[in-house]
Design an enzyme around this catalytic site. Structure first.
Site, mmCIF file in Angstrom:
data_model
loop_
_atom_site.group_PDB
_atom_site.id
_atom_site.type_symbol
_atom_site.label_atom_id
_atom_site.label_comp_id
_atom_site.label_asym_id
_atom_site.label_seq_id
_atom_site.Cartn_x
_atom_site.Cartn_y
_atom_site.Cartn_z
ATOM 1 N N LYS A 1 2.173 53.951 -65.524
ATOM 2 C CA LYS A 1 0.866 54.105 -64.873
ATOM 3 C C LYS A 1 0.860 55.374 -64.047
ATOM 4 O O LYS A 1 1.877 55.761 -63.451
ATOM 5 C CB LYS A 1 0.585 52.917 -63.956
ATOM 6 C CG LYS A 1 -0.890 52.712 -63.664
ATOM 7 C CD LYS A 1 -1.607 52.079 -64.834
ATOM 8 C CE LYS A 1 -3.053 51.735 -64.496
ATOM 9 N NZ LYS A 1 -3.703 50.958 -65.556
ATOM 10 N N GLY B 1 -17.111 41.976 -58.933
ATOM 11 C CA GLY B 1 -16.991 43.313 -59.497
ATOM 12 C C GLY B 1 -17.794 43.430 -60.775
ATOM 13 O O GLY B 1 -17.510 42.752 -61.763
ATOM 14 N N VAL B 2 -18.833 44.298 -60.770
ATOM 15 C CA VAL B 2 -19.700 44.418 -61.947
ATOM 16 C C VAL B 2 -19.756 45.866 -62.426
ATOM 17 O O VAL B 2 -20.814 46.380 -62.782
ATOM 18 C CB VAL B 2 -21.116 43.852 -61.678
ATOM 19 C CG1 VAL B 2 -21.046 42.356 -61.471
ATOM 20 C CG2 VAL B 2 -21.771 44.534 -60.476
ATOM 21 N N GLY B 3 -18.589 46.504 -62.458
ATOM 22 C CA GLY B 3 -18.483 47.829 -63.051
ATOM 23 C C GLY B 3 -18.442 47.719 -64.558
ATOM 24 O O GLY B 3 -19.029 46.818 -65.159
ATOM 25 N N VAL C 1 -16.160 46.716 -66.701
ATOM 26 C CA VAL C 1 -15.632 45.469 -67.263
ATOM 27 C C VAL C 1 -16.448 44.263 -66.801
ATOM 28 O O VAL C 1 -16.937 43.478 -67.619
ATOM 29 C CB VAL C 1 -14.143 45.299 -66.903
ATOM 30 C CG1 VAL C 1 -13.620 43.949 -67.405
ATOM 31 C CG2 VAL C 1 -13.316 46.436 -67.507
#
Length: 349
Positions: free
Chosen positions: A81, A182-184, A186
Site C-alpha cells: 500500500k 459513507g456514500v462516496g 463505494v
C-alpha cells in the site's frame, strides 16, 4: 519514537519505504507486506494526518489487508500500500504524483499501485508518467481496469445480499433496512444497487450535503455521521475510513449484520471477538470489498475483460459463505477464520 519493527501492526512486513522529494513536496510511504504470491498490489491513499506517525500505522494495516485480500480473491499478487501525506490544504500537484511514480519505480516492480481515497483516474495518469507499475488507468468499454470504485461497490452489494440471506434467510433485500456509513464511490454505488432492489436506506457521510443529495435521489433518509452506527437497522454497512468497529462503538450497534466496503473496519483483533460475542454476523472487509482490486489486477496482468472481472467478483458471496460456515462450526469469529485462511495462502499459517 517507536521503531517501525516494534509497532503492533508491523507483522513481518518485507519492507517499509519512506520517500521525500523536496522539489515537489512529496512525503510518502510504501509498505510491502508480502510478495509470496506476486508483486505487492494495493492503492495509494492521499490523506492528511494530524499526527504523521499515524500514516505509518495506516500503511502497515492497509498493506497487510491487501495481502489477505489478494490471496483470498485468488489473485497472483502480494500485498502492499502507498500513502501520500497531504498537507492541511490537501494540495496535490502533477509534479508530486510524478515523484511518487519515481518512488514506485525505484522498487523495481515489487509494488503495483492503483486508486484509493483521495486519488483519481487523472492522478493515476500522472503517476504513470514515471512508472509502468500502475493500474486503474482509463480503458476502453468492456475492458478490465479503470476506476475500481464501482467494481468494489458491486462486490459489496453481492456480499450484503449474501449476508442478509445468511442471517435472515431472505433471498431479496426488498424492505430490508440498511444503514450506510459513507456514500462516496463505494457506499454511494452500494446504495443505488440496494435502492433499485427495494431496500429501505438510512445514509450518513461526513459530507452532509452529499448524503442528502443521494437520499433525495433514492428516497432515503439521512442521519449525522456520528449517529449512523446506532441506527436500528437490519444491516450496518461501513464504507468510509477504517477502525470504525471498536470497544466503544460495537456496544452501540443495533444491527445484527455488519457488511461494508471500508478497509480495516476492526480497530483491533479483539473487536472480532466482540462482534462474535454479540452474535453479529460480520463480513470480513478484505473479502467483501475485493471487487476493485480484482478489476485493476486483471488490468495490470492483462488477463481477461470486464466479463472476466464480473465473474470473479461474483465468487465473493461463496467465499463469505465458506467463512461463515467455518465460523459456526468452530465457534470462532469470522474475521479470525478469514485471517487464518489468508495466512495459509501466503505461507504464514
Amino acid at each position: 519514537m517507536t521503531a517501525p519493527w516494534d509497532l503492533p501492526d508491523f507483522d513481518d512486513h518485507e519492507g517499509v519505504h519512506l520517500f521525500r522529494d523536496r522539489a515537489s513536496g512529496l512525503t510518502a510511504i510504501i509498505a510491502v507486506h508480502s510478495t509470496a504470491l506476486g508483486p505487492g498490489a494495493g492503492g495509494v491513499r492521499f490523506w492528511h494526518y494530524a499526527d504523521r506517525s499515524d500514516a505509518i500505522t495506516d500503511a502497515l494495516r492497509l498493506s497487510r489487508g491487501m495481502s489477505y485480500k489478494n490471496a483470498m480473491a485468488g489473485l497472483p499478487m502480494g500485498g502492499a500500500k502507498g500513502v501520500i501525506l497531504a498537507d492541511a490544504d490537501r494540495s496535490k500537484t502533477p509534479a508530486m504524483l510524478e515523484a511518487f511514480g519515481k518512488a514506485i519505480d525505484s522498487l523495481g516492480g515489487r509494488y503495483v499501485t492503483a486508486e484509493d481515497v483521495g486519488i483519481s483516474e487523472a492522478d493515476m495518469i500522472a503517476i504513470a508518467r514515471s512508472t509502468r507499475h500502475v493500474s486503474g488507468l482509463p480503458v476502453g468499454e468492456g475492458a478490465a481496469g479503470g476506476d475500481p470504485g464501482p467494481l468494489t461497490a458491486y462486490g459489496v452489494y453481492l456480499g450484503v445480499k449474501a449476508a442478509i440471506a445468511e442471517a435472515a434467510g431472505k433471498d431479496s433485500v426488498a424492505g430490508v433496512h440498511v444503514a450506510i456509513q459513507g456514500v462516496g464511490s463505494v457506499g454511494g454505488g452500494l446504495a443505488r444497487y440496494l435502492a433499485k432492489d427495494g431496500a429501505r436506506l438510512t445514509l450518513a457521510d461526513v459530507n452532509g450535503e452529499r448524503a442528502q443529495a443521494l437520499a433525495d435521489e433514492l428516497g432515503a433518509v439521512t442521519v449525522s455521521a456520528d449517529a449512523i452506527i446506532g441506527v436500528e437497522a437490519d444491516l450496518f454497512s461501513p464504507n468510509a475510513l477504517g477502525a470504525i468497529l471498536n470497544e466503544y462503538s460495537i456496544p452501540l450497534l443495533k444491527a445484527p449484520i455488519v457488511a461494508g466496503g471500508a478497509n480495516n473496519q476492526l480497530a483491533t483483533r479483539a473487536d472480532a471477538a466482540r462482534l462474535h460475542g454479540r452474535g453479529i454476523l460480520y463480513a470480513p472487509d478484505y473479502v467483501i470489498n475485493a471487487g476493485g482490486i480484482i478489476n485493476v489486477a486483471l488490468e495490470y496482468l492483462g488477463q481477461g475483460d470486464r466479463d472476466e472481472v464480473n465473474g470473479r467478483i461474483e465468487q465473493i458471496p461463496g467465499r463469505l459463505r465458506t467463512i461463515w460456515a467455518e465460523s459456526r462450526a468452530s465457534d470462532r469469529p469470522a474475521a479470525d477464520v478469514a485471517d487464518s485462511m489468508a495466512q495459509k495462502l501466503i505461507g504464514r499459517g
